[in-house]
Scaffold this motif. Structure first.
Motif, mmCIF file in Angstrom:
data_model
loop_
_atom_site.group_PDB
_atom_site.id
_atom_site.type_symbol
_atom_site.label_atom_id
_atom_site.label_comp_id
_atom_site.label_asym_id
_atom_site.label_seq_id
_atom_site.Cartn_x
_atom_site.Cartn_y
_atom_site.Cartn_z
ATOM 1 N N HIS A 277 0.825 -1.217 0.000
ATOM 2 C CA HIS A 277 0.000 0.000 0.000
ATOM 3 C C HIS A 277 0.854 1.261 0.000
ATOM 4 C CE1 HIS A 277 -4.148 -1.324 0.259
ATOM 5 N NE2 HIS A 277 -3.784 -2.272 1.098
ATOM 6 N N MET B 142 -7.275 -12.407 -0.876
ATOM 7 C CA MET B 142 -6.493 -13.092 0.149
ATOM 8 C C MET B 142 -7.368 -13.419 1.357
ATOM 9 S SD MET B 142 -3.550 -14.285 0.996
ATOM 10 C CE MET B 142 -1.965 -13.556 0.782
ATOM 11 N N GLN B 143 -8.228 -12.487 1.748
ATOM 12 C CA GLN B 143 -9.131 -12.743 2.870
ATOM 13 C C GLN B 143 -10.083 -13.888 2.552
ATOM 14 O OE1 GLN B 143 -10.874 -8.877 3.361
ATOM 15 N NE2 GLN B 143 -9.218 -8.143 4.675
ATOM 16 N N GLU C 299 -6.230 -3.463 -3.074
ATOM 17 C CA GLU C 299 -7.430 -3.785 -2.279
ATOM 18 C C GLU C 299 -8.118 -5.039 -2.829
ATOM 19 O OE1 GLU C 299 -8.909 -2.616 0.601
ATOM 20 O OE2 GLU C 299 -6.915 -1.731 0.759
ATOM 21 N N ALA D 145 -6.182 -7.918 -1.708
ATOM 22 C CA ALA D 145 -6.363 -8.135 -0.268
ATOM 23 C C ALA D 145 -7.681 -8.859 0.013
ATOM 24 C CB ALA D 145 -6.311 -6.808 0.481
ATOM 25 N N LYS D 146 -8.725 -8.464 -0.696
ATOM 26 C CA LYS D 146 -10.021 -9.136 -0.515
ATOM 27 C C LYS D 146 -9.949 -10.587 -0.976
ATOM 28 C CE LYS D 146 -12.839 -5.022 -0.731
ATOM 29 N NZ LYS D 146 -13.691 -4.165 -1.523
ATOM 30 N N SER E 127 1.226 -14.141 -2.069
ATOM 31 C CA SER E 127 -0.217 -13.910 -2.134
ATOM 32 C C SER E 127 -0.814 -14.563 -3.380
ATOM 33 C CB SER E 127 -0.544 -12.416 -2.098
ATOM 34 O OG SER E 127 -0.092 -11.768 -3.251
#
Length: 134
Positions: free
Chosen positions: A2, A124-125, A118, A121-122, A76
């Motif tokens: 980021h 990855m979640q 982002e 990241a989503k 990731s």
């Protein structure tokens, strides 16, 4: 990521040479051409894309971080791509970053790179959530 990649995209939009733009585009085309079942080819093209943007920033600090960003991307990518149903959407978001850099729009390039991070990241979640259910 980021803190680094949105700034690198901003600087790339201001500083990229024609050769830098070609390198980013070649990497993006390789991402689009990669067979989604070939995880190694997809990851290699993705890393080439992000590395090309870091180089296009012409910032020696960002350039020196290519290996670090590469390790983060590889980690990731392995965790998410094998379970991701959004690979094609990811390609579109990468294309948005390329287009903003190509059009020499620094703020938009930064915003789009932030959106790409982002998005990852989503993903990855979601992968972590799926992994816990197993």
């Amino acid at each position: 990521r980021h803190a680094i990649e949105p700034a690198a995209a901003r600087w790339a939009a201001m500083r990229a040479t024609a050769q830098n733009l070609a390198e980013i585009e070649v990497a993006y085309d390789a991402m689009r051409a990669a067979d989604v079942s070939d995880l190694a080819a997809c990851a290699e093209a993705d890393l080439a894309f992000h590395s090309a943007i870091l180089r296009a920033s012409h910032n020696p600090v960002f350039t020196s971080l290519i290996a670090v960003i590469g390790k983060a991307l590889a980690s990731s990518f392995r965790a998410t791509t094998s379970v991701s149903k959004s690979y094609l959407k990811s390609l579109d978001v990468h294309g948005d970053v390329l287009e903003a850099i190509r059009l020499r729009q620094p703020e938009l390039a930064s915003e789009r790179m932030h959106a790409l991070i982002e998005f990852a990241a989503k993903d990855m979640q979601a992968a972590e959530k799926l992994s816990r259910k197993r």
